[in-house]
Design a protein around this motif. Structure first.
Motif, PDB file in Angstrom:
ATOM      1  N   GLU A  94       0.832  -1.211   0.000  1.00 13.67           N
ATOM      2  CA  GLU A  94       0.000   0.000   0.000  1.00 13.67           C
ATOM      3  C   GLU A  94       0.865   1.259   0.000  1.00 13.67           C
ATOM      4  N   ALA A  95       1.934   1.226   0.792  1.00 13.07           N
ATOM      5  CA  ALA A  95       2.837   2.380   0.840  1.00 13.07           C
ATOM      6  C   ALA A  95       3.474   2.616  -0.518  1.00 13.07           C
ATOM      7  N   LEU A  96       3.964   1.549  -1.151  1.00 12.16           N
ATOM      8  CA  LEU A  96       4.630   1.695  -2.446  1.00 12.16           C
ATOM      9  C   LEU A  96       3.675   2.204  -3.513  1.00 12.16           C
ATOM     10  N   SER A  97       2.454   1.706  -3.515  1.00  6.51           N
ATOM     11  CA  SER A  97       1.468   2.137  -4.497  1.00  6.51           C
ATOM     12  C   SER A  97       1.165   3.624  -4.361  1.00  6.51           C
ATOM     13  N   LEU A  98       1.005   4.087  -3.130  1.00 12.22           N
ATOM     14  CA  LEU A  98       0.695   5.495  -2.901  1.00 12.22           C
ATOM     15  C   LEU A  98       1.877   6.392  -3.257  1.00 12.22           C
ATOM     16  N   VAL A  99       3.080   5.960  -2.900  1.00 11.98           N
ATOM     17  CA  VAL A  99       4.283   6.728  -3.246  1.00 11.98           C
ATOM     18  C   VAL A  99       4.415   6.841  -4.763  1.00 11.98           C
ATOM     19  N   LEU A 133       9.264  11.553  -0.635  1.00 13.32           N
ATOM     20  CA  LEU A 133       8.658  10.446  -1.369  1.00 13.32           C
ATOM     21  C   LEU A 133       9.723   9.493  -1.924  1.00 13.32           C
ATOM     22  N   LEU A 134      10.808  10.060  -2.463  1.00 11.01           N
ATOM     23  CA  LEU A 134      11.901   9.219  -2.959  1.00 11.01           C
ATOM     24  C   LEU A 134      12.505   8.394  -1.826  1.00 11.01           C
ATOM     25  N   TRP A 135      12.674   9.039  -0.657  1.00 12.86           N
ATOM     26  CA  TRP A 135      13.213   8.301   0.500  1.00 12.86           C
ATOM     27  C   TRP A 135      12.277   7.165   0.909  1.00 12.86           C
ATOM     28  N   LEU A 136      10.983   7.462   0.963  1.00 11.21           N
ATOM     29  CA  LEU A 136      10.022   6.425   1.325  1.00 11.21           C
ATOM     30  C   LEU A 136      10.077   5.262   0.341  1.00 11.21           C
ATOM     31  N   ARG A 137      10.202   5.592  -0.946  1.00 12.33           N
ATOM     32  CA  ARG A 137      10.245   4.533  -1.953  1.00 12.33           C
ATOM     33  C   ARG A 137      11.473   3.636  -1.748  1.00 12.33           C
ATOM     34  N   SER A 138      12.615   4.261  -1.482  1.00  6.74           N
ATOM     35  CA  SER A 138      13.829   3.478  -1.262  1.00  6.74           C
ATOM     36  C   SER A 138      13.687   2.594  -0.018  1.00  6.74           C
ATOM     37  N   SER A 139      13.057   3.118   1.022  1.00 13.01           N
ATOM     38  CA  SER A 139      12.900   2.357   2.267  1.00 13.01           C
ATOM     39  C   SER A 139      11.961   1.173   2.077  1.00 13.01           C
ATOM     40  N   VAL A 140      10.851   1.413   1.388  1.00  9.34           N
ATOM     41  CA  VAL A 140       9.898   0.332   1.146  1.00  9.34           C
ATOM     42  C   VAL A 140      10.535  -0.759   0.293  1.00  9.34           C
ATOM     43  N   LEU A 141      11.245  -0.344  -0.760  1.00  7.46           N
ATOM     44  CA  LEU A 141      11.908  -1.330  -1.620  1.00  7.46           C
ATOM     45  C   LEU A 141      12.933  -2.152  -0.842  1.00  7.46           C
ATOM     46  N   THR A 142      13.629  -1.496   0.089  1.00  2.91           N
ATOM     47  CA  THR A 142      14.610  -2.201   0.916  1.00  2.91           C
ATOM     48  C   THR A 142      13.942  -3.317   1.705  1.00  2.91           C
ATOM     49  N   LEU A 189      16.671  -4.895  -3.305  1.00  2.00           N
ATOM     50  CA  LEU A 189      17.803  -4.075  -2.886  1.00  2.00           C
ATOM     51  C   LEU A 189      18.449  -3.296  -4.031  1.00  2.00           C
ATOM     52  N   ASP A 190      18.527  -3.878  -5.209  1.00  2.20           N
ATOM     53  CA  ASP A 190      19.132  -3.162  -6.334  1.00  2.20           C
ATOM     54  C   ASP A 190      18.291  -1.935  -6.714  1.00  2.20           C
ATOM     55  N   GLU A 191      16.978  -2.106  -6.718  1.00  6.19           N
ATOM     56  CA  GLU A 191      16.097  -0.968  -7.006  1.00  6.19           C
ATOM     57  C   GLU A 191      16.207   0.090  -5.913  1.00  6.19           C
ATOM     58  N   ALA A 192      16.321  -0.363  -4.676  1.00 10.95           N
ATOM     59  CA  ALA A 192      16.464   0.572  -3.560  1.00 10.95           C
ATOM     60  C   ALA A 192      17.748   1.381  -3.704  1.00 10.95           C
ATOM     61  N   GLN A 193      18.826   0.715  -4.132  1.00 13.84           N
ATOM     62  CA  GLN A 193      20.100   1.420  -4.317  1.00 13.84           C
ATOM     63  C   GLN A 193      19.982   2.493  -5.391  1.00 13.84           C
ATOM     64  N   GLN A 194      19.276   2.195  -6.459  1.00 11.91           N
ATOM     65  CA  GLN A 194      19.065   3.192  -7.512  1.00 11.91           C
ATOM     66  C   GLN A 194      18.313   4.401  -6.982  1.00 11.91           C
ATOM     67  N   GLU A 195      17.290   4.164  -6.196  1.00 11.96           N
ATOM     68  CA  GLU A 195      16.518   5.268  -5.622  1.00 11.96           C
ATOM     69  C   GLU A 195      17.374   6.105  -4.673  1.00 11.96           C
ATOM     70  N   ILE A 196      18.205   5.450  -3.875  1.00 14.36           N
ATOM     71  CA  ILE A 196      19.052   6.181  -2.934  1.00 14.36           C
ATOM     72  C   ILE A 196      20.068   7.035  -3.676  1.00 14.36           C
ATOM     73  N   SER A 197      20.640   6.514  -4.741  1.00 17.68           N
ATOM     74  CA  SER A 197      21.590   7.296  -5.541  1.00 17.68           C
ATOM     75  C   SER A 197      20.916   8.532  -6.121  1.00 17.68           C
TER      76      SER A 197
END
Length: 290
Positions: A123-128, A154-163, A168-176
Motif C-alpha cells: 500500500e505504501a509503495l502504491s501510494l508513493v 517520497l523518494l526516501w520512502l520509496r527506497s525504504s519500502v523497496l529495501t 535491494l538493487d532498485e532501492a540502491q538506484q533510488e538512494i543514488s
C-alpha cells in the motif's frame, strides 16, 4: 520561541482579521518546526486546536490541511502511529479539496509513511508511486521548497519500502537518485534521510565499512537539524557499531538515542527497534567479557 511570542501578542487583538491570520500562521509554524524545537506536547495540542478553530472559521482549507498534517507528524513522532495515520487521511482529504498539488503531495506522505511503519508495504509503495507520477507531470513543483521537500521525502520512502521488500538493487538506484537530488538543492533533511537509508542498505548487504561511514555522515548532518534526526543518527551509529563488533560503543550510541527520544518526545515509533538493538549490543559486550 518566536512563534510563541507572536501567538501571545496577536491574541490581544483577537477581533482583528489580520491578527487572527497571524495567529493562524504562528500555530502552523509551531507545528511545522516541532521536530526541531520539541516543545511540550500540551503546547502543541493548544496550537493545533487554536489554529484549527481559526482556519475552520475563515474557511481556509489550505491552512487547515497543513495544520492537520503538522499535528499528524507531531503525534506520530511521539509514538502514536495510528493517530498519525488517521490525521494523515484527514489532512489528505482536506488537501484534495484545495486543488493545491504541493499540499496534496505533502499530506499524502503521511498516509504512505504510516502504511510503511504499520507494515503495509504494498500500500505504501502504491501510494508513493502514484504521487511521484503526479509530481513528474507537474515539474514546477520542484521550484517550490515545500514541493521539493515533499518530492525528496517520497523518494526516501520509496527506497525504504523497496529495501524491506527485498528489492535491494532498485532501492540502491533510488538512494543514488535521492542523494543527487538532495545535494543539488541543499535539502539537509532529505540528505540525512538518504544517508540513513544508505547505511541500512549497506548493513543488509554486509558492508561494515560503508555502513559506518554513512552513519557517521548522517550524524554530522543531524547536528544541524533537531532532536528527531539526532535520535535517529545515534540509532544508526549504534547499528553500525554492532555490525563492526564494537559493542561497547554501540551501547553508548543506542543509550543516547533512547535518551534523546524519551526526553524530547520524538523518534518513539522506533523505540522498540532501538531497544532490540541495544539488547543485541549488551549481549555482545557480555560475550566479549567471556
Amino acid at each position: 520561541r518566536h512563534w510563541r511570542r507572536v501567538r501571545s501578542l496577536a491574541a490581544t487583538e483577537r477581533h482583528s482579521p489580520s491578527a487572527a491570520k497571524l495567529v493562524l500562521v504562528a500555530c502552523g509554524e509551531t507545528l511545522r518546526l516541532a521536530w526541531q524545537t520539541a516543545p511540550p506536547s500540551e503546547e502543541l495540542a493548544a496550537a493545533y486546536e487554536e489554529g484549527k478553530r481559526l482556519a475552520e472559521r475563515s474557511g481556509d482549507l489550505r491552512s487547515l490541511a497543513l495544520l492537520v498534517h503538522g499535528y499528524a507528524v507531531v503525534r506520530g513522532h511521539a509514538g502514536d502511529v495510528q493517530a498519525w495515520h488517521a490525521l494523515g487521511l484527514e489532512a489528505a482529504d482536506l488537501a484534495e479539496q484545495t486543488n493545491d498539488v504541493s499540499v496534496g503531495m505533502l499530506t499524502q506522505q503521511d498516509v504512505a509513511h504510516t502504511h510503511y511503519l504499520l507494515g503495509r508495504l504494498p500500500e505504501a509503495l502504491s501510494l508513493v508511486d502514484r504521487n511521484l507520477e503526479l509530481a513528474a507531470r507537474e515539474p514546477h513543483l520542484l521550484e517550490d521548497p515545500r514541493g521539493a521537500l515533499g518530492f525528496g521525502v517520497l523518494l526516501w520512502l520509496r527506497s525504504s519500502v523497496l529495501t524491506f521488500l527485498g528489492r535491494l538493487d532498485e532501492a540502491q538506484q533510488e538512494i543514488s537518485h535521492l542523494l543527487s537530488f538532495a545535494s543539488a538543492r541543499e535539502l539537509h533533511v532529505v540528505l540525512f534521510r538518504a544517508l540513513a537509508a544508505s547505511a541500512l542498505l549497506s548493513a543488509l548487504r554486509g558492508d561494515k565499512a560503508e555502513t559506518l561511514a554513512q552513519a557517521q555522515q548522517a550524524r554530522q548532518i543531524a547536528d544541524r537539524l533537531g532532536p528527531l534526526q539526532l535520535a535517529e543518527a545515534h540509532h544508526f551509529l549504534g547499528m553500525a557499531h554492532i555490525q563492526n563488533e564494537a559493542d561497547a560503543t554501540a551501547v553508548q550510541e543506542l543509550e543516547r538515542s533512547l535518551a534523546i527520544a524519551r526526553e524530547r518526545g520524538t523518534y518513539l515509533p522506533m523505540e522498540a527497534q532501538v531497544l532490540a538493538d541495544l539488547a543485541e549490543a549488551y549481549l555482545g559486550c557480555d560475550q566479549d567479557r567471556r
